[in-house]
Design an enzyme around this catalytic site. Structure first.
Site, PDB file in Angstrom:
ATOM      1  N   HIS A   1       0.669  -1.112   0.145  1.00  0.00           N
ATOM      2  CA  HIS A   1      -0.481   0.214  -0.061  1.00  0.00           C
ATOM      3  C   HIS A   1       1.179   0.991  -0.269  1.00  0.00           C
ATOM      4  O   HIS A   1       2.042   1.595   0.663  1.00  0.00           O
ATOM      5  CB  HIS A   1      -0.675  -0.057   1.188  1.00  0.00           C
ATOM      6  CG  HIS A   1      -2.175   1.217   0.998  1.00  0.00           C
ATOM      7  ND1 HIS A   1      -1.008   2.597   1.505  1.00  0.00           N
ATOM      8  CD2 HIS A   1      -3.377   1.191   0.908  1.00  0.00           C
ATOM      9  CE1 HIS A   1      -2.627   3.328   1.786  1.00  0.00           C
ATOM     10  NE2 HIS A   1      -3.059   2.353   1.086  1.00  0.00           N
TER      11      HIS A   1
ATOM     12  N   VAL B   1       1.078   3.806   1.963  1.00  0.00           N
ATOM     13  CA  VAL B   1       1.659   4.783   2.551  1.00  0.00           C
ATOM     14  C   VAL B   1       2.541   3.355   3.068  1.00  0.00           C
ATOM     15  O   VAL B   1       3.795   3.449   4.603  1.00  0.00           O
ATOM     16  CB  VAL B   1       1.363   4.402   4.389  1.00  0.00           C
ATOM     17  CG1 VAL B   1      -0.161   5.324   3.840  1.00  0.00           C
ATOM     18  CG2 VAL B   1       0.348   3.348   4.827  1.00  0.00           C
ATOM     19  N   LYS B   2       3.242   2.320   3.020  1.00  0.00           N
ATOM     20  CA  LYS B   2       4.749   1.455   3.403  1.00  0.00           C
ATOM     21  C   LYS B   2       5.600   1.977   2.766  1.00  0.00           C
ATOM     22  O   LYS B   2       5.549   3.033   1.636  1.00  0.00           O
ATOM     23  CB  LYS B   2       3.938   0.535   3.106  1.00  0.00           C
ATOM     24  CG  LYS B   2       1.989  -0.203   3.653  1.00  0.00           C
ATOM     25  CD  LYS B   2       2.313  -0.948   5.258  1.00  0.00           C
ATOM     26  CE  LYS B   2       0.831  -0.415   5.706  1.00  0.00           C
ATOM     27  NZ  LYS B   2       0.091  -1.902   5.438  1.00  0.00           N
ATOM     28  N   HIS B   3       6.599   0.989   2.551  1.00  0.00           N
ATOM     29  CA  HIS B   3       7.567   1.203   2.352  1.00  0.00           C
ATOM     30  C   HIS B   3       7.844   1.112   0.797  1.00  0.00           C
ATOM     31  O   HIS B   3       8.911   1.865  -0.152  1.00  0.00           O
ATOM     32  CB  HIS B   3       9.430   0.873   2.741  1.00  0.00           C
ATOM     33  CG  HIS B   3       8.679   0.587   4.499  1.00  0.00           C
ATOM     34  ND1 HIS B   3       8.471   0.038   4.785  1.00  0.00           N
ATOM     35  CD2 HIS B   3       9.891   0.846   4.932  1.00  0.00           C
ATOM     36  CE1 HIS B   3       8.176  -0.266   5.848  1.00  0.00           C
ATOM     37  NE2 HIS B   3      10.270   0.701   6.543  1.00  0.00           N
TER      38      HIS B   3
END
Ligand SMILES: *Cc1c(COP(=O)(O)O)cnc(C)c1O
Length: 369
Positions: free
Chosen positions: A192, A194-196
């Site tokens: 997603h 917002v992840k890395h």
């Protein structure tokens, strides 16, 4: 106080700084365009290439791509053999998707409390909740810090349980110099934005176990006995449906983005580590702000920077702190409302008070960008 934007002052930022978002470079865009112009929008070679690169990076034998981190969790819980009535011990301090995956399989999430320092699932408390119905342990690497995976591996071996690590926050983190992705029987990841690593929606499960990898591949492809690639390459047109799976496949467009993003993982981790160090230094003299810490044997991927505000000491409320920061253009958030206190779980008889550390500490949490 009167200078605060909340009370009519000038905000420190004009645009809201989100707590997390993707970083896209020109080579990411080029990789996506190449996929769009190729013969395969899905079920093509870019998914396999992403899986191979991800397995190499995490030190796992297999990586199986999914259409989201939630789908990856569902696949892992299913592959672990969790069925109706089976219990899975997990943490209350996580995104609801962790526990929901157990419900999808007909299982029963059992919430054990967290340690009050890092808010990670406590192995001793998890151990105390193991029953003859327990099938799996599902710790979460909250905020990017690996859970106590050695203790959970010992516990899983002693009781014959499957150990699944929800590493949605922790790609690139390590414990005793071993990379997250090779610490549990199965490890799940999310891509997603917002992840890395961002693929839009996307996820992955890593495992060293050949049988589990095959079960994961079958489950993401409806439960069919072969995948389209195998039919294409072989002579057989025959297929059989051997269990009820889902269509949880990642597209080649998303996989192309994932492979491109993975190349910058180290740079992204270094940037996050630098920001965490700057926060810690900036808040060192503020006794009412408690910063996250990292254990000596671990490195964190720093997905989140959750601080705890001692609001009693500050004579205010968390809602006021959050409103004040947002008014300044600082996009703070709360990770997380403990899962047992969400309506779906409350209505099923769960009570937040059963995990007192989680309930108490979560009241103070504010995630900084
Ligand atoms: C983001 C997240 C998920 C779900 O991942 P999606 O890709 O959004 O489906 C699961 N567990 C945790 C802890 C997460 O943060």
């Amino acid at each position: 106080m009167s200078g605060l934007a909340l009370f009519g002052g000038t905000p420190v930022r004009r645009e809201l700084l989100p707590y997390g978002r993707q970083l896209l470079h020109d080579d990411d865009v080029a990789a996506v365009l190449a996929a769009l112009r190729s013969d395969w929008l899905t079920q093509g070679p870019r998914v396999a290439a992403f899986e191979a690169a991800f397995a190499a990076r995490t030190g796992a034998r297999h990586a199986v791509a999914f259409s989201s981190g939630t789908a990856a969790l569902h696949g892992a819980v299913h592959a672990a053999g969790v069925g109706p009535g089976d219990e899975v011990v997990t943490t209350p301090i996580t995104f609801c998707a962790t526990a929901n995956a157990v419900l999808y399989a007909g299982g029963v999430p059992v919430f054990a409390d967290v340690d009050p320092e890092r808010l990670l699932l406590d192995p001793d408390r998890a151990s105390a909740l193991i029953t003859p119905r327990t099938r799996a342990l599902l710790p979460v690497d909250y905020a990017g810090h690996p859970a106590a995976m050695d203790a959970f591996a010992t516990l899983a071996a002693r009781h014959g349980l499957c150990l699944i690590e929800d590493a949605a926050h922790s790609v690139g983190a390590s414990l005793n110099r071993r990379p997250v992705g090779s610490l549990a029987r199965m490890t799940t990841f999310s891509f997603h934005p917002v992840k890395h690593i961002a693929t839009g929606e996307g996820g992955m499960v890593t495992t060293d176990d050949d049988d589990l990898a095959q079960r994961l591949r079958r489950f993401r492809n409806h439960g069919l006995s072969t995948e389209a690639g195998q039919r294409r390459d072989g002579v057989a047109w025959r297929y059989d449906l051997v269990e009820l799976g889902c269509n949880y496949r990642l597209t080649d467009v998303a996989a192309a983005l994932g492979t491109s993003q993975l190349r910058r993982l180290d740079a992204n981790l270094a940037r996050r580590r630098d920001l965490a160090a700057r926060y810690a230094a900036a808040f060192a003299d503020l006794p009412a702000v408690r910063c996250p810490t990292v254990a000596a044997d671990a490195t964190s991927a720093w997905h989140l920077y959750p601080v705890r505000f001692d609001v009693a000491r500050l004579g205010t409320t968390r809602d006021t702190v959050i409103a004040a920061l947002r008014a300044e253009g600082i996009g703070v958030n709360v990770h997380y409302v403990p899962v047992p206190s969400l309506s779906l779980y409350r209505n099923r008889g769960y009570r937040a008070e059963d995990c007192p550390n989680a309930a108490r500490e979560a009241e103070q949490l504010v995630s900084l960008p």
